[in-house]
Design a protein around this motif. Structure first.
Motif, short mmCIF file in Angstrom:
data_model
loop_
_atom_site.label_atom_id
_atom_site.label_comp_id
_atom_site.label_asym_id
_atom_site.label_seq_id
_atom_site.Cartn_x
_atom_site.Cartn_y
_atom_site.Cartn_z
N SER A 33 -14.91 -13.12 36.12
CA SER A 33 -15.02 -12.82 34.91
C SER A 33 -16.29 -13.59 34.21
O SER A 33 -17.00 -13.03 33.42
N ARG A 83 -19.27 -12.06 35.61
CA ARG A 83 -19.76 -10.98 34.97
C ARG A 83 -20.37 -11.22 33.51
O ARG A 83 -21.23 -10.45 33.21
N SER A 84 -19.74 -12.14 32.86
CA SER A 84 -20.47 -12.43 31.66
C SER A 84 -21.66 -13.08 31.75
O SER A 84 -22.58 -12.63 30.71
N GLN A 106 -23.72 -12.49 34.10
CA GLN A 106 -24.73 -11.23 34.50
C GLN A 106 -25.20 -10.49 33.41
O GLN A 106 -26.15 -10.17 32.91
N ARG A 107 -24.10 -10.14 32.51
CA ARG A 107 -24.20 -9.22 31.48
C ARG A 107 -25.28 -9.83 30.25
O ARG A 107 -26.27 -9.47 29.84
N VAL A 109 -23.94 -5.94 36.61
CA VAL A 109 -22.76 -6.54 36.38
C VAL A 109 -21.93 -6.09 37.51
O VAL A 109 -21.21 -4.98 37.25
N ASP A 110 -21.75 -6.87 38.41
CA ASP A 110 -20.90 -6.62 39.52
C ASP A 110 -20.00 -7.58 39.84
O ASP A 110 -19.03 -7.40 40.65
N GLY A 111 -20.05 -8.61 39.44
CA GLY A 111 -19.25 -9.99 39.57
C GLY A 111 -19.41 -10.43 41.00
O GLY A 111 -18.71 -11.34 41.48
N THR A 129 -28.47 -13.46 41.00
CA THR A 129 -27.79 -14.03 40.22
C THR A 129 -28.05 -15.63 40.65
O THR A 129 -28.16 -16.43 39.41
#
Length: 198
Positions: free
Chosen positions: A170, A173-174, A176-177, A183-185, A191
């Motif tokens: 989570s 993803r935050s 990345q967003r 946004v793939d985690g 990244t």
């Protein structure tokens, strides 16, 4: 380079699936070809040999704990039917989406992410690409969690425990967003670069 990687990945997929093509035979009188045609044929053969030996840079490979094949399913979970079983060590098609620990391949089939690995190696300093995803464990995960925590992203109540669990995913993803990334985690080269770790 991506075209080469995709071609190589799809060739491996065809091999794993047993796909064969039947092309019509061509009748050709080789003795009557001009020398320029021969030179062109040799150039194409050399280029084809170079392309076929190029390994995908970020290809995922099947790596099951038992050494058995990996089920490619119609959806993201064990409650979905099995389309095929991909042999251990086979190169997978590119990933286009993920849901939790499940990855959707460009073929539309889903595979269980923790049973895959980066074909180029997944340890820093080996010349391969560091690729971390939910289910990963170890010092690389701990280091990454510490960096997330330093940047203000909550990796969960367990803190930097070296386990890439739901809270870490989570937080990834935050990050990345917020940084305009896919946004793939999954923690890959982009990244890591955005976090200043590569």
């Amino acid at each position: 380079m991506e075209a080469f990687a995709y071609t190589q990945a799809y060739t491996s997929y065809e091999e794993a699936m047993g796909i064969e093509y039947e092309f019509p035979e061509m009748a050709l009188n080789w003795k009557r070809l001009p020398s320029s045609a021969w030179m062109g044929a040799v150039a194409i053969a050399v280029m084809a040999a170079a392309v076929s030996s190029t390994a995908p840079a970020h290809a995922l490979e099947v790596r099951t704990p038992s050494g058995r094949c990996l089920n490619a399913r119609y959806g993201p979970g064990v409650n979905y039917g099995v389309h095929t079983c991909v042999r251990n060590g086979a190169t997978l098609l590119p990933m286009v989406e993920n849901q939790g620990s499940w990855m959707k391949l460009s073929s539309g089939r889903w595979v269980y992410g923790p049973y895959t690995s980066n074909g180029g190696g997944s340890r820093p300093g080996t010349g391969g690409v560091l690729l971390l995803r939910p289910g990963a464990r170890g010092s690389a995960v701990s280091s990454f969690q510490r960096r997330l925590d330093t940047l203000g992203y909550n990796v969960g109540s367990a803190g930097t425990d070296g386990v890439f669990g739901p809270s870490t995913a989570s937080a990834v993803r935050s990050f990345q967003r917020r940084n305009g990334l896919l946004v793939d985690g999954i923690v890959g080269p982009r990244t890591l670069r955005a976090m200043g770790l590569s």
